[in-house]
Motif scaffolding. Structure first.
Motif, PDB file in Angstrom:
ATOM      1  N   PHE A  43      33.965  47.787  48.346  1.00  0.00           N
ATOM      2  CA  PHE A  43      33.995  49.114  47.727  1.00  0.00           C
ATOM      3  C   PHE A  43      35.384  49.451  47.196  1.00  0.00           C
ATOM      4  O   PHE A  43      35.512  50.107  46.161  1.00  0.00           O
ATOM      5  CB  PHE A  43      33.517  50.184  48.712  1.00  0.00           C
ATOM      6  CG  PHE A  43      32.041  50.088  49.000  1.00  0.00           C
ATOM      7  CD1 PHE A  43      31.131  49.808  48.001  1.00  0.00           C
ATOM      8  CD2 PHE A  43      31.574  50.266  50.281  1.00  0.00           C
ATOM      9  CE1 PHE A  43      29.777  49.715  48.258  1.00  0.00           C
ATOM     10  CE2 PHE A  43      30.219  50.179  50.555  1.00  0.00           C
ATOM     11  CZ  PHE A  43      29.317  49.905  49.541  1.00  0.00           C
ATOM     12  N   TRP A  44      36.426  48.992  47.888  1.00  0.00           N
ATOM     13  CA  TRP A  44      37.783  49.216  47.382  1.00  0.00           C
ATOM     14  C   TRP A  44      37.974  48.494  46.055  1.00  0.00           C
ATOM     15  O   TRP A  44      38.548  49.041  45.112  1.00  0.00           O
ATOM     16  CB  TRP A  44      38.810  48.747  48.401  1.00  0.00           C
ATOM     17  CG  TRP A  44      40.209  48.866  47.890  1.00  0.00           C
ATOM     18  CD1 TRP A  44      40.956  50.005  47.802  1.00  0.00           C
ATOM     19  CD2 TRP A  44      41.002  47.810  47.362  1.00  0.00           C
ATOM     20  NE1 TRP A  44      42.182  49.710  47.257  1.00  0.00           N
ATOM     21  CE2 TRP A  44      42.236  48.372  46.978  1.00  0.00           C
ATOM     22  CE3 TRP A  44      40.814  46.451  47.183  1.00  0.00           C
ATOM     23  CZ2 TRP A  44      43.250  47.617  46.418  1.00  0.00           C
ATOM     24  CZ3 TRP A  44      41.826  45.697  46.638  1.00  0.00           C
ATOM     25  CH2 TRP A  44      43.030  46.289  46.265  1.00  0.00           C
ATOM     26  N   LEU A  45      37.474  47.249  45.976  1.00  0.00           N
ATOM     27  CA  LEU A  45      37.598  46.499  44.736  1.00  0.00           C
ATOM     28  C   LEU A  45      36.822  47.176  43.615  1.00  0.00           C
ATOM     29  O   LEU A  45      37.293  47.234  42.475  1.00  0.00           O
ATOM     30  CB  LEU A  45      37.098  45.063  44.925  1.00  0.00           C
ATOM     31  CG  LEU A  45      37.198  44.167  43.700  1.00  0.00           C
ATOM     32  CD1 LEU A  45      38.666  43.957  43.352  1.00  0.00           C
ATOM     33  CD2 LEU A  45      36.531  42.852  43.948  1.00  0.00           C
ATOM     34  N   LEU A  46      35.661  47.701  43.923  1.00  0.00           N
ATOM     35  CA  LEU A  46      34.905  48.431  42.908  1.00  0.00           C
ATOM     36  C   LEU A  46      35.646  49.678  42.446  1.00  0.00           C
ATOM     37  O   LEU A  46      35.553  50.066  41.280  1.00  0.00           O
ATOM     38  CB  LEU A  46      33.527  48.809  43.443  1.00  0.00           C
ATOM     39  CG  LEU A  46      32.526  47.676  43.568  1.00  0.00           C
ATOM     40  CD1 LEU A  46      31.245  48.187  44.195  1.00  0.00           C
ATOM     41  CD2 LEU A  46      32.258  47.037  42.226  1.00  0.00           C
ATOM     42  N   SER A  47      36.400  50.297  43.334  1.00  0.00           N
ATOM     43  CA  SER A  47      37.162  51.476  42.935  1.00  0.00           C
ATOM     44  C   SER A  47      38.277  51.117  41.956  1.00  0.00           C
ATOM     45  O   SER A  47      38.725  51.969  41.196  1.00  0.00           O
ATOM     46  CB  SER A  47      37.741  52.181  44.155  1.00  0.00           C
ATOM     47  OG  SER A  47      38.829  51.447  44.693  1.00  0.00           O
ATOM     48  N   GLN A  48      38.706  49.864  41.973  1.00  0.00           N
ATOM     49  CA  GLN A  48      39.753  49.422  41.042  1.00  0.00           C
ATOM     50  C   GLN A  48      39.231  49.333  39.613  1.00  0.00           C
ATOM     51  O   GLN A  48      40.007  49.265  38.663  1.00  0.00           O
ATOM     52  CB  GLN A  48      40.315  48.068  41.473  1.00  0.00           C
ATOM     53  CG  GLN A  48      40.918  48.052  42.856  1.00  0.00           C
ATOM     54  CD  GLN A  48      42.001  49.095  43.035  1.00  0.00           C
ATOM     55  OE1 GLN A  48      42.973  49.129  42.286  1.00  0.00           O
ATOM     56  NE2 GLN A  48      41.822  49.948  44.013  1.00  0.00           N
ATOM     57  N   ALA A  49      37.913  49.333  39.441  1.00  0.00           N
ATOM     58  CA  ALA A  49      37.327  49.258  38.105  1.00  0.00           C
ATOM     59  C   ALA A  49      37.525  50.549  37.315  1.00  0.00           C
ATOM     60  O   ALA A  49      37.266  50.579  36.114  1.00  0.00           O
ATOM     61  CB  ALA A  49      35.841  48.936  38.209  1.00  0.00           C
ATOM     62  N   LEU A  50      38.000  51.600  37.973  1.00  0.00           N
ATOM     63  CA  LEU A  50      38.217  52.855  37.274  1.00  0.00           C
ATOM     64  C   LEU A  50      39.370  52.750  36.282  1.00  0.00           C
ATOM     65  O   LEU A  50      39.419  53.490  35.305  1.00  0.00           O
ATOM     66  CB  LEU A  50      38.474  53.980  38.276  1.00  0.00           C
ATOM     67  CG  LEU A  50      37.305  54.270  39.222  1.00  0.00           C
ATOM     68  CD1 LEU A  50      37.710  55.305  40.268  1.00  0.00           C
ATOM     69  CD2 LEU A  50      36.100  54.737  38.436  1.00  0.00           C
ATOM     70  N   VAL A  57      43.669  42.687  36.832  1.00  0.00           N
ATOM     71  CA  VAL A  57      44.487  41.991  37.829  1.00  0.00           C
ATOM     72  C   VAL A  57      43.614  41.493  38.975  1.00  0.00           C
ATOM     73  O   VAL A  57      43.728  40.345  39.420  1.00  0.00           O
ATOM     74  CB  VAL A  57      45.613  42.906  38.355  1.00  0.00           C
ATOM     75  CG1 VAL A  57      46.302  42.292  39.554  1.00  0.00           C
ATOM     76  CG2 VAL A  57      46.603  43.202  37.246  1.00  0.00           C
ATOM     77  N   MET A  58      42.720  42.356  39.442  1.00  0.00           N
ATOM     78  CA  MET A  58      41.828  41.964  40.544  1.00  0.00           C
ATOM     79  C   MET A  58      40.905  40.820  40.136  1.00  0.00           C
ATOM     80  O   MET A  58      40.662  39.896  40.908  1.00  0.00           O
ATOM     81  CB  MET A  58      40.985  43.159  41.005  1.00  0.00           C
ATOM     82  CG  MET A  58      41.787  44.271  41.595  1.00  0.00           C
ATOM     83  SD  MET A  58      42.573  43.741  43.113  1.00  0.00           S
ATOM     84  CE  MET A  58      43.627  45.113  43.441  1.00  0.00           C
ATOM     85  N   LEU A  59      40.381  40.868  38.926  1.00  0.00           N
ATOM     86  CA  LEU A  59      39.500  39.801  38.465  1.00  0.00           C
ATOM     87  C   LEU A  59      40.263  38.496  38.237  1.00  0.00           C
ATOM     88  O   LEU A  59      39.681  37.419  38.309  1.00  0.00           O
ATOM     89  CB  LEU A  59      38.766  40.225  37.194  1.00  0.00           C
ATOM     90  CG  LEU A  59      37.684  41.286  37.393  1.00  0.00           C
ATOM     91  CD1 LEU A  59      37.089  41.693  36.060  1.00  0.00           C
ATOM     92  CD2 LEU A  59      36.614  40.795  38.336  1.00  0.00           C
ATOM     93  N   GLY A  60      41.559  38.607  37.967  1.00  0.00           N
ATOM     94  CA  GLY A  60      42.382  37.405  37.826  1.00  0.00           C
ATOM     95  C   GLY A  60      42.474  36.620  39.126  1.00  0.00           C
ATOM     96  O   GLY A  60      42.651  35.401  39.120  1.00  0.00           O
ATOM     97  N   TRP A  61      42.342  37.315  40.248  1.00  0.00           N
ATOM     98  CA  TRP A  61      42.383  36.638  41.544  1.00  0.00           C
ATOM     99  C   TRP A  61      41.204  35.686  41.710  1.00  0.00           C
ATOM    100  O   TRP A  61      41.294  34.709  42.447  1.00  0.00           O
ATOM    101  CB  TRP A  61      42.325  37.641  42.679  1.00  0.00           C
ATOM    102  CG  TRP A  61      43.537  38.475  42.873  1.00  0.00           C
ATOM    103  CD1 TRP A  61      44.698  38.444  42.167  1.00  0.00           C
ATOM    104  CD2 TRP A  61      43.702  39.479  43.872  1.00  0.00           C
ATOM    105  NE1 TRP A  61      45.575  39.373  42.656  1.00  0.00           N
ATOM    106  CE2 TRP A  61      44.986  40.014  43.704  1.00  0.00           C
ATOM    107  CE3 TRP A  61      42.898  39.974  44.873  1.00  0.00           C
ATOM    108  CZ2 TRP A  61      45.477  41.022  44.510  1.00  0.00           C
ATOM    109  CZ3 TRP A  61      43.387  40.979  45.673  1.00  0.00           C
ATOM    110  CH2 TRP A  61      44.667  41.496  45.490  1.00  0.00           C
ATOM    111  N   THR A  62      40.100  35.973  41.053  1.00  0.00           N
ATOM    112  CA  THR A  62      38.888  35.171  41.265  1.00  0.00           C
ATOM    113  C   THR A  62      39.018  33.763  40.707  1.00  0.00           C
ATOM    114  O   THR A  62      38.168  32.922  40.993  1.00  0.00           O
ATOM    115  CB  THR A  62      37.669  35.858  40.635  1.00  0.00           C
ATOM    116  OG1 THR A  62      37.878  36.006  39.232  1.00  0.00           O
ATOM    117  CG2 THR A  62      37.420  37.205  41.276  1.00  0.00           C
TER     118      THR A  62
END
Length: 123
Positions: A43-50, A57-62
């Motif tokens: 849920f925290w990661l989903l909140s970063q989509a705002l 940056v978060m998707l770059g981790w994948t």
């Protein structure tokens, strides 16, 4: 069960812990706990989509191979919990049979099959 068959070296309360069905129960319980611990991070990661920059940056981790194996672990937990839950439903609603250990083994094999297919697809 009679208490005369128990020896003092193995207390009655811990003898069942080596039984395969108890291990299946524990795997189901631990997979549920692992999924419950994963949800706040998800849920925290989903909140970063705002904000688009932070989400990029978060998707770059994948792209990191660690996350591919972490996804395998997550899918394995989901599959173990799902198949273990089906096994428990079968225990509740179907007549007891001698093949309960087989059902537990089949549920674990199904979980590995689903998670392994996901991992092979991700690689």
């Amino acid at each position: 069960m009679t208490l005369a068959n128990t020896s003092p070296a193995t207390p009655l309360i811990s003898r069942h812990r080596g039984h395969p069905l108890w291990l299946a129960f524990m795997l189901h319980r631990l997979s549920g706990l692992g999924l419950a611990l994963f949800l706040p991070a998800h849920f925290w990661l989903l909140s970063q989509a705002l904000e688009a920059e932070r989400m990029d940056v978060m998707l770059g981790w994948t792209a990191n191979p660690f996350f591919t194996f972490a996804e395998f672990g997550l899918v394995f937990l989901l599959a173990v919990h799902f198949f273990g839950g089906l096994r428990l439903l079968a225990l509740e609603f179907l007549p007891w049979s001698a093949g309960q250990k087989t059902l537990a083994a089949v549920s674990l094999a199904g979980a590995f099959l689903v998670a392994g297919a996901f991992l092979l697809n991700a690689l």
